[in-house]
Design a protein around this motif. Sequence first.
Motif, PDB file in Angstrom:
ATOM      1  N   LEU A  11       0.826  -1.207   0.000  1.00 10.58           N
ATOM      2  CA  LEU A  11       0.000   0.000   0.000  1.00 10.58           C
ATOM      3  C   LEU A  11       0.861   1.258   0.000  1.00 10.58           C
ATOM      4  N   ALA A  12       1.917   1.243   0.798  1.00 12.71           N
ATOM      5  CA  ALA A  12       2.819   2.400   0.825  1.00 12.71           C
ATOM      6  C   ALA A  12       3.461   2.611  -0.552  1.00 12.71           C
ATOM      7  N   TYR A  13       3.857   1.522  -1.204  1.00 12.30           N
ATOM      8  CA  TYR A  13       4.454   1.620  -2.541  1.00 12.30           C
ATOM      9  C   TYR A  13       3.445   2.179  -3.541  1.00 12.30           C
ATOM     10  N   ASN A  14       2.199   1.687  -3.482  1.00 12.54           N
ATOM     11  CA  ASN A  14       1.186   2.154  -4.429  1.00 12.54           C
ATOM     12  C   ASN A  14       0.806   3.610  -4.186  1.00 12.54           C
ATOM     13  N   VAL A  15       0.770   4.046  -2.944  1.00 19.00           N
ATOM     14  CA  VAL A  15       0.501   5.461  -2.662  1.00 19.00           C
ATOM     15  C   VAL A  15       1.636   6.317  -3.203  1.00 19.00           C
ATOM     16  N   PHE A  16       2.873   5.863  -3.016  1.00 20.64           N
ATOM     17  CA  PHE A  16       4.025   6.594  -3.563  1.00 20.64           C
ATOM     18  C   PHE A  16       3.932   6.691  -5.079  1.00 20.64           C
ATOM     19  N   LYS A  17       3.613   5.571  -5.735  1.00 20.53           N
ATOM     20  CA  LYS A  17       3.482   5.592  -7.196  1.00 20.53           C
ATOM     21  C   LYS A  17       2.322   6.481  -7.638  1.00 20.53           C
ATOM     22  N   LEU A  18       1.231   6.439  -6.889  1.00 17.97           N
ATOM     23  CA  LEU A  18       0.062   7.243  -7.242  1.00 17.97           C
ATOM     24  C   LEU A  18       0.382   8.733  -7.183  1.00 17.97           C
ATOM     25  N   LEU A  19       1.201   9.130  -6.217  1.00 21.92           N
ATOM     26  CA  LEU A  19       1.506  10.544  -6.050  1.00 21.92           C
ATOM     27  C   LEU A  19       2.638  11.029  -6.950  1.00 21.92           C
ATOM     28  N   THR A  20       3.499  10.123  -7.430  1.00 22.20           N
ATOM     29  CA  THR A  20       4.663  10.567  -8.192  1.00 22.20           C
ATOM     30  C   THR A  20       4.565  10.331  -9.694  1.00 22.20           C
ATOM     31  N   VAL A  21       3.760   9.383 -10.137  1.00 22.81           N
ATOM     32  CA  VAL A  21       3.673   9.076 -11.565  1.00 22.81           C
ATOM     33  C   VAL A  21       2.776  10.109 -12.247  1.00 22.81           C
ATOM     34  N   PRO A  22       3.195  10.626 -13.398  1.00 29.41           N
ATOM     35  CA  PRO A  22       2.342  11.596 -14.099  1.00 29.41           C
ATOM     36  C   PRO A  22       1.049  10.927 -14.601  1.00 29.41           C
ATOM     37  N   ASP A  23       0.037  11.751 -14.801  1.00 32.21           N
ATOM     38  CA  ASP A  23      -1.258  11.246 -15.247  1.00 32.21           C
ATOM     39  C   ASP A  23      -1.146  10.655 -16.653  1.00 32.21           C
ATOM     40  N   GLU A  24      -1.537   9.380 -16.782  1.00 28.09           N
ATOM     41  CA  GLU A  24      -1.555   8.722 -18.081  1.00 28.09           C
ATOM     42  C   GLU A  24      -2.800   7.857 -18.162  1.00 28.09           C
ATOM     43  N   GLY A  25      -3.831   8.367 -18.730  1.00 27.14           N
ATOM     44  CA  GLY A  25      -5.042   7.587 -18.942  1.00 27.14           C
ATOM     45  C   GLY A  25      -5.671   7.109 -17.644  1.00 27.14           C
ATOM     46  N   PHE A  26      -5.880   5.811 -17.576  1.00 24.84           N
ATOM     47  CA  PHE A  26      -6.545   5.209 -16.420  1.00 24.84           C
ATOM     48  C   PHE A  26      -5.564   4.609 -15.425  1.00 24.84           C
ATOM     49  N   LEU A  27      -4.343   5.064 -15.422  1.00 20.53           N
ATOM     50  CA  LEU A  27      -3.322   4.504 -14.549  1.00 20.53           C
ATOM     51  C   LEU A  27      -3.667   4.701 -13.073  1.00 20.53           C
ATOM     52  N   HIS A  28      -4.200   5.851 -12.714  1.00 22.69           N
ATOM     53  CA  HIS A  28      -4.542   6.117 -11.321  1.00 22.69           C
ATOM     54  C   HIS A  28      -5.686   5.236 -10.843  1.00 22.69           C
ATOM     55  N   ILE A  29      -6.631   4.950 -11.725  1.00 24.31           N
ATOM     56  CA  ILE A  29      -7.724   4.051 -11.354  1.00 24.31           C
ATOM     57  C   ILE A  29      -7.174   2.658 -11.060  1.00 24.31           C
ATOM     58  N   GLY A  30      -6.189   2.247 -11.828  1.00 24.62           N
ATOM     59  CA  GLY A  30      -5.560   0.952 -11.575  1.00 24.62           C
ATOM     60  C   GLY A  30      -4.869   0.893 -10.228  1.00 24.62           C
TER      61      GLY A  30
END
Length: 94
Positions: A47-66
Amino acid sequence: MDSSNIRLFLVFGGFFLGGALYSILVSLVTKNTIVRYLPSLLGILLLAYNVFKLLTVPDEGFLHIGYVLTMALIGLVMLGNTILNLIIRARRRT
């Protein structure tokens, strides 16, 4: 409710039951607390890794929903594991 909502709830229930099934099987084999709570401990790291990725990865389509769905599924496994471990622990004490 259409069939896609029903499938979503079945997937959520499957992940919850997966964490609970792990608790049942491991509690029959060992009394080691760390092994019994292993999915929850690993889930916290994921969960910590996914929150980090969610906050740092630029918006690309439906990536945040994933990422959000992945976090929900990990949370359901953790919830099933933790709830059933607490129930098993309470039953063994009495």
